[in-house]
Design a protein around this motif. Sequence first.
Motif, PDB file in Angstrom:
ATOM      1  N   ASP A 300       0.843  -1.194   0.000  1.00  0.00           N
ATOM      2  CA  ASP A 300       0.000   0.000   0.000  1.00  0.00           C
ATOM      3  C   ASP A 300       0.878   1.243   0.000  1.00  0.00           C
ATOM      4  O   ASP A 300       1.523   1.561   1.001  1.00  0.00           O
ATOM      5  N   ILE A 301       0.888   1.942  -1.120  1.00  0.00           N
ATOM      6  CA  ILE A 301       1.730   3.125  -1.266  1.00  0.00           C
ATOM      7  C   ILE A 301       1.090   4.365  -0.638  1.00  0.00           C
ATOM      8  O   ILE A 301       1.710   5.426  -0.571  1.00  0.00           O
ATOM      9  N   THR A 302      -0.136   4.236  -0.154  1.00  0.00           N
ATOM     10  CA  THR A 302      -0.866   5.389   0.383  1.00  0.00           C
ATOM     11  C   THR A 302      -0.767   5.516   1.891  1.00  0.00           C
ATOM     12  O   THR A 302      -1.329   6.452   2.471  1.00  0.00           O
ATOM     13  N   THR A 303      -0.070   4.605   2.573  1.00  0.00           N
ATOM     14  CA  THR A 303      -0.080   4.591   4.036  1.00  0.00           C
ATOM     15  C   THR A 303       0.737   5.741   4.618  1.00  0.00           C
ATOM     16  O   THR A 303       1.536   6.382   3.937  1.00  0.00           O
ATOM     17  N   ASN A 304       0.540   5.948   5.909  1.00  0.00           N
ATOM     18  CA  ASN A 304       1.297   6.960   6.656  1.00  0.00           C
ATOM     19  C   ASN A 304       1.648   6.369   8.012  1.00  0.00           C
ATOM     20  O   ASN A 304       1.196   6.832   9.057  1.00  0.00           O
ATOM     21  N   ILE A 305       2.468   5.300   7.981  1.00  0.00           N
ATOM     22  CA  ILE A 305       2.750   4.511   9.187  1.00  0.00           C
ATOM     23  C   ILE A 305       3.447   5.365  10.237  1.00  0.00           C
ATOM     24  O   ILE A 305       3.031   5.428  11.392  1.00  0.00           O
ATOM     25  N   THR A 306       4.534   6.020   9.856  1.00  0.00           N
ATOM     26  CA  THR A 306       5.200   7.000  10.714  1.00  0.00           C
ATOM     27  C   THR A 306       5.569   8.189   9.849  1.00  0.00           C
ATOM     28  O   THR A 306       5.582   8.112   8.614  1.00  0.00           O
ATOM     29  N   ALA A 307       5.906   9.278  10.480  1.00  0.00           N
ATOM     30  CA  ALA A 307       6.229  10.491   9.728  1.00  0.00           C
ATOM     31  C   ALA A 307       7.430  10.278   8.812  1.00  0.00           C
ATOM     32  O   ALA A 307       7.414  10.672   7.636  1.00  0.00           O
ATOM     33  N   ASN A 308       8.485   9.651   9.341  1.00  0.00           N
ATOM     34  CA  ASN A 308       9.703   9.473   8.548  1.00  0.00           C
ATOM     35  C   ASN A 308       9.652   8.248   7.650  1.00  0.00           C
ATOM     36  O   ASN A 308      10.377   8.178   6.654  1.00  0.00           O
ATOM     37  N   ASN A 309       8.836   7.268   8.016  1.00  0.00           N
ATOM     38  CA  ASN A 309       8.723   6.042   7.222  1.00  0.00           C
ATOM     39  C   ASN A 309       7.249   5.741   6.969  1.00  0.00           C
ATOM     40  O   ASN A 309       6.695   4.780   7.510  1.00  0.00           O
ATOM     41  N   PRO A 310       6.613   6.548   6.131  1.00  0.00           N
ATOM     42  CA  PRO A 310       5.164   6.383   5.944  1.00  0.00           C
ATOM     43  C   PRO A 310       4.761   5.108   5.223  1.00  0.00           C
ATOM     44  O   PRO A 310       3.646   4.634   5.403  1.00  0.00           O
ATOM     45  N   VAL A 311       5.659   4.565   4.414  1.00  0.00           N
ATOM     46  CA  VAL A 311       5.340   3.366   3.630  1.00  0.00           C
ATOM     47  C   VAL A 311       6.282   2.238   4.031  1.00  0.00           C
ATOM     48  O   VAL A 311       7.486   2.456   4.214  1.00  0.00           O
ATOM     49  N   SER A 312       5.759   1.043   4.158  1.00  0.00           N
ATOM     50  CA  SER A 312       6.567  -0.133   4.500  1.00  0.00           C
ATOM     51  C   SER A 312       6.962  -0.857   3.219  1.00  0.00           C
ATOM     52  O   SER A 312       6.094  -1.211   2.407  1.00  0.00           O
ATOM     53  N   TRP A 313       8.257  -1.093   3.061  1.00  0.00           N
ATOM     54  CA  TRP A 313       8.781  -1.748   1.859  1.00  0.00           C
ATOM     55  C   TRP A 313       9.306  -3.141   2.174  1.00  0.00           C
ATOM     56  O   TRP A 313       9.828  -3.392   3.258  1.00  0.00           O
ATOM     57  N   GLN A 314       9.192  -4.018   1.200  1.00  0.00           N
ATOM     58  CA  GLN A 314       9.767  -5.360   1.270  1.00  0.00           C
ATOM     59  C   GLN A 314      10.750  -5.515   0.124  1.00  0.00           C
ATOM     60  O   GLN A 314      10.447  -5.174  -1.020  1.00  0.00           O
ATOM     61  N   SER A 315      11.944  -6.031   0.422  1.00  0.00           N
ATOM     62  CA  SER A 315      12.936  -6.242  -0.627  1.00  0.00           C
ATOM     63  C   SER A 315      12.557  -7.444  -1.478  1.00  0.00           C
ATOM     64  O   SER A 315      12.145  -8.481  -0.960  1.00  0.00           O
ATOM     65  N   LEU A 316      12.709  -7.286  -2.795  1.00  0.00           N
ATOM     66  CA  LEU A 316      12.460  -8.392  -3.722  1.00  0.00           C
ATOM     67  C   LEU A 316      13.763  -8.902  -4.326  1.00  0.00           C
ATOM     68  O   LEU A 316      13.770  -9.503  -5.398  1.00  0.00           O
ATOM     69  N   ASN A 317      14.873  -8.690  -3.635  1.00  0.00           N
ATOM     70  CA  ASN A 317      16.192  -8.991  -4.207  1.00  0.00           C
ATOM     71  C   ASN A 317      16.655 -10.415  -3.973  1.00  0.00           C
ATOM     72  O   ASN A 317      17.769 -10.764  -4.358  1.00  0.00           O
ATOM     73  N   ASN A 318      15.860 -11.256  -3.329  1.00  0.00           N
ATOM     74  CA  ASN A 318      16.294 -12.620  -3.040  1.00  0.00           C
ATOM     75  C   ASN A 318      16.520 -13.392  -4.331  1.00  0.00           C
ATOM     76  O   ASN A 318      15.578 -13.708  -5.052  1.00  0.00           O
ATOM     77  N   GLY A 319      17.777 -13.673  -4.614  1.00  0.00           N
ATOM     78  CA  GLY A 319      18.108 -14.375  -5.847  1.00  0.00           C
ATOM     79  C   GLY A 319      18.080 -13.504  -7.079  1.00  0.00           C
ATOM     80  O   GLY A 319      18.282 -14.005  -8.188  1.00  0.00           O
ATOM     81  N   TYR A 320      17.841 -12.222  -6.886  1.00  0.00           N
ATOM     82  CA  TYR A 320      17.801 -11.287  -8.019  1.00  0.00           C
ATOM     83  C   TYR A 320      19.233 -10.820  -8.274  1.00  0.00           C
ATOM     84  O   TYR A 320      19.694  -9.826  -7.738  1.00  0.00           O
ATOM     85  N   ASN A 321      19.916 -11.590  -9.113  1.00  0.00           N
ATOM     86  CA  ASN A 321      21.371 -11.466  -9.234  1.00  0.00           C
ATOM     87  C   ASN A 321      21.737 -10.403 -10.265  1.00  0.00           C
ATOM     88  O   ASN A 321      22.067 -10.701 -11.402  1.00  0.00           O
ATOM     89  N   VAL A 322      21.689  -9.131  -9.833  1.00  0.00           N
ATOM     90  CA  VAL A 322      21.985  -8.038 -10.760  1.00  0.00           C
ATOM     91  C   VAL A 322      22.993  -7.045 -10.172  1.00  0.00           C
ATOM     92  O   VAL A 322      23.136  -5.938 -10.673  1.00  0.00           O
ATOM     93  N   THR A 323      23.695  -7.425  -9.130  1.00  0.00           N
ATOM     94  CA  THR A 323      24.638  -6.504  -8.506  1.00  0.00           C
ATOM     95  C   THR A 323      25.709  -6.076  -9.502  1.00  0.00           C
ATOM     96  O   THR A 323      26.240  -6.883 -10.259  1.00  0.00           O
ATOM     97  N   GLN A 324      26.031  -4.774  -9.469  1.00  0.00           N
ATOM     98  CA  GLN A 324      27.016  -4.201 -10.380  1.00  0.00           C
ATOM     99  C   GLN A 324      28.343  -4.032  -9.634  1.00  0.00           C
ATOM    100  O   GLN A 324      28.531  -3.085  -8.881  1.00  0.00           O
ATOM    101  N   PHE A 325      29.253  -4.971  -9.871  1.00  0.00           N
ATOM    102  CA  PHE A 325      30.553  -4.936  -9.212  1.00  0.00           C
ATOM    103  C   PHE A 325      31.485  -3.947  -9.912  1.00  0.00           C
ATOM    104  O   PHE A 325      31.611  -3.954 -11.133  1.00  0.00           O
ATOM    105  N   TYR A 326      32.134  -3.104  -9.119  1.00  0.00           N
ATOM    106  CA  TYR A 326      33.290  -2.365  -9.597  1.00  0.00           C
ATOM    107  C   TYR A 326      34.575  -3.154  -9.341  1.00  0.00           C
ATOM    108  O   TYR A 326      35.544  -3.047 -10.095  1.00  0.00           O
ATOM    109  N   ALA A 327      34.594  -3.930  -8.243  1.00  0.00           N
ATOM    110  CA  ALA A 327      35.831  -4.593  -7.840  1.00  0.00           C
ATOM    111  C   ALA A 327      35.506  -5.814  -7.001  1.00  0.00           C
ATOM    112  O   ALA A 327      34.414  -5.925  -6.430  1.00  0.00           O
TER     113      ALA A 327
END
Length: 743
Positions: A300-327
């Motif tokens: 829900d992108i419309t929430t206002n859970i707290t002033a500084n963190n109104p929206v709760s996010w979940q990472s979808l990066n599990n196994g999402y192998n797209v990291t950009q290595f410099y070194a």
Amino acid sequence: GNFGGAGAFAGNGIFKSTDNGQSWELLPSTSGIPPGSFTSDWQYVWNVAADPSSAATDEVYAATVGSIYKSTNGGTNWTQTLGSSTTRSVFTDVAVSSTGVVYAAGSFISGGPMNGVRRSTNGDNWVDITPPEFPPAYERIVITLAPSNQNVMYVAVQGVPAGEPGTVNKHQLWKYTYISGNGTGSGGVWENRGSNLPQTGQNNYGNFNEPFDTQEGYDLFMRVKPDNENFLVLCAVNMYVSTDAFATITNAKRIGGYQPADENGSYTNHHPDVHSGFFRPGSNVAFISGHDGGLSATSDITTNITANNPVSWQSLNNGYNVTQFYAVSLAPESGSNRILGGFQDNGSYTTVSGTLTVPWTEVNTGDGGYCAVAPSADNRLYSTAQKGDLQRCNLDYSNKVDMKPSGSRNPLFINPFALDKNNSSLLYFACGSSTTANGIWRNNNAVNGTTTTGWSFIEGTEFPDTTEQVSAIGISSANSPNVVYYGTDEGHIRKITDAGGTPVVSGNLNAGLPSGYVSCIAVDPENSDKAAATFSNYNIASVWYTTNGGTNWTNIEGNLSGTNGPSVRWAEIFYVQSVMHIILCTSTGVYYTNQLNGSSTVWTQEAVNSIGNVVCTMSDFRNNDKTFVVGTHGRGCFQTGITAPIGVNLISSSVPEKFALSQNYPNPFNPSTSINFEVPENSFVTVKIYDMLGKNIANLVNGSYRAGKYSITWNASSFPSGAYLCVMKSGNYSKAIKLLLVK
């Protein structure tokens, strides 16, 4: 294109999927572009939009650099319907309404045929609807339509000149509402809402990372809530929503990117530099956000859970192998799973697990760059962020200490340093001692290094050109263990002898070398006089080799040369069973050779089915257990063991009764054939190919082998049709077989 710290990577057209993204096909009408040079609009495609109203035709539009293209057959053929391939609007965008009305925008260029904003009812005939109050010049423009009222469009503009009304930090935001009735298609009302874009101290924005910033258009994106034309999602360095589309200041909030109260902290499960996003199909509130940290989702992108963190996010990066290595760097201990990597815009992370699903641990923030894992006795990890911000910490990530030399000046954005693998007290750092010089700093007490402790600038290493910067450092391991080679972004190479004691600096050692960007200098671990230098530029000879400490260089680019040759980013020299290998990290994957033959050297792509053609930036090799890792720009990190010479596969460890060389299969062949041989005891073995005049044209095996049965492949694609001899020798054993190449 990626216009962050990594620079811009040109693409190669448009890919199409007809099975919901399970497989992809490159559209030939947009491909076939030589890498390394800008020759086609299709090298930068900013957006693709389908026409949902075209039931009779498969109609799609592409916003490329300079132009809008239209296809009526699903991308098989394209027509340039707006713009120019000479007087180009660099940044373009396109959107199509549910009734087939097409809107397009282009950044300003003098005389540009698609400057501003245009509207078309058929995608062929365009009306300029740019308002008279639009700024006289501007850079990137992005547009989006409101799904619930597609007469409403929002236009975000970056690069607005200072002093223009309705502007925040060189940005404007316009709302356009189409009004029919004048017969020309140009009817509509424009409203500049740019004055209400985020500024410091407003709402929950805090005092950091404001005013509104897109890093010169690098991150700029919008979406409108499917059921509310006034609910605008605005993405930049940070992510915002406004329930009145910034008609006022008060009805907006920051929902992603940086934390309002922390200059460097990110929202939980979200990341700064937001580039894309969409509402989940069938939902008016669930949203997926794409950013420099990967993918995040909220229910829900419309929430206002707290002033500084109104929206709760979940990472979808599990196994999402797209990291950009410099070194990337391996721990020196045999069997260790410790890998340290520097990630574009995602800090420096380490893992101690060989399991892919175990998360890595952050050890530094910012744009992660060059890094090094010290021996475990030192209890140190070394990492850098942008502009050479060097930091050390303990192996448990505690005791973080900044140690960029306080007198250093003029670093690269991703600035090289190297830890001496023979003596981990020595660390070499590329930087100047003033704003008009660039050379090498040495720290002889790296374990305890601070911004002052251990540092000294090596006199004589600076270059006279005030714009020249050190781009590569290579350190010897044997023969003369204190030899340091270094190269620059202008193609010069020098060498420091006795670098850990009383340094002696050579003059330029680049006689015969091209003028380009020295991306790597790999020193032979068994002989400091031998080294390979790579240049990352396209369309120049990019791989060179010296056997006399840089006095003379030989071009070994071989079959990687030409206009279709890759950009070479890194080289690694190592030995397996006495066979020298050179592995290259390039813009099209990993290549190797273990037989140098000057400009006729044959490089073979390795890891085709695992790494593939992705940009590879750096590698590391651990000799004691033959572990090899590659960091890629976009597909994470790959690891393998190289216990036998590459190209020679151990097919059985059972001990044969005698030496043997089997007939190749297939025979005749084109262009590759397999050859099996057997070794009854640990022996030095050679397998060579000769033409019928007795000339040795290829060396397939040249090293010590344990008892076992082996298979090797000979790729003869660079040789003419005809008969060849394959000869195996080991001690008193010798056998020849005849091979027939038929093309």
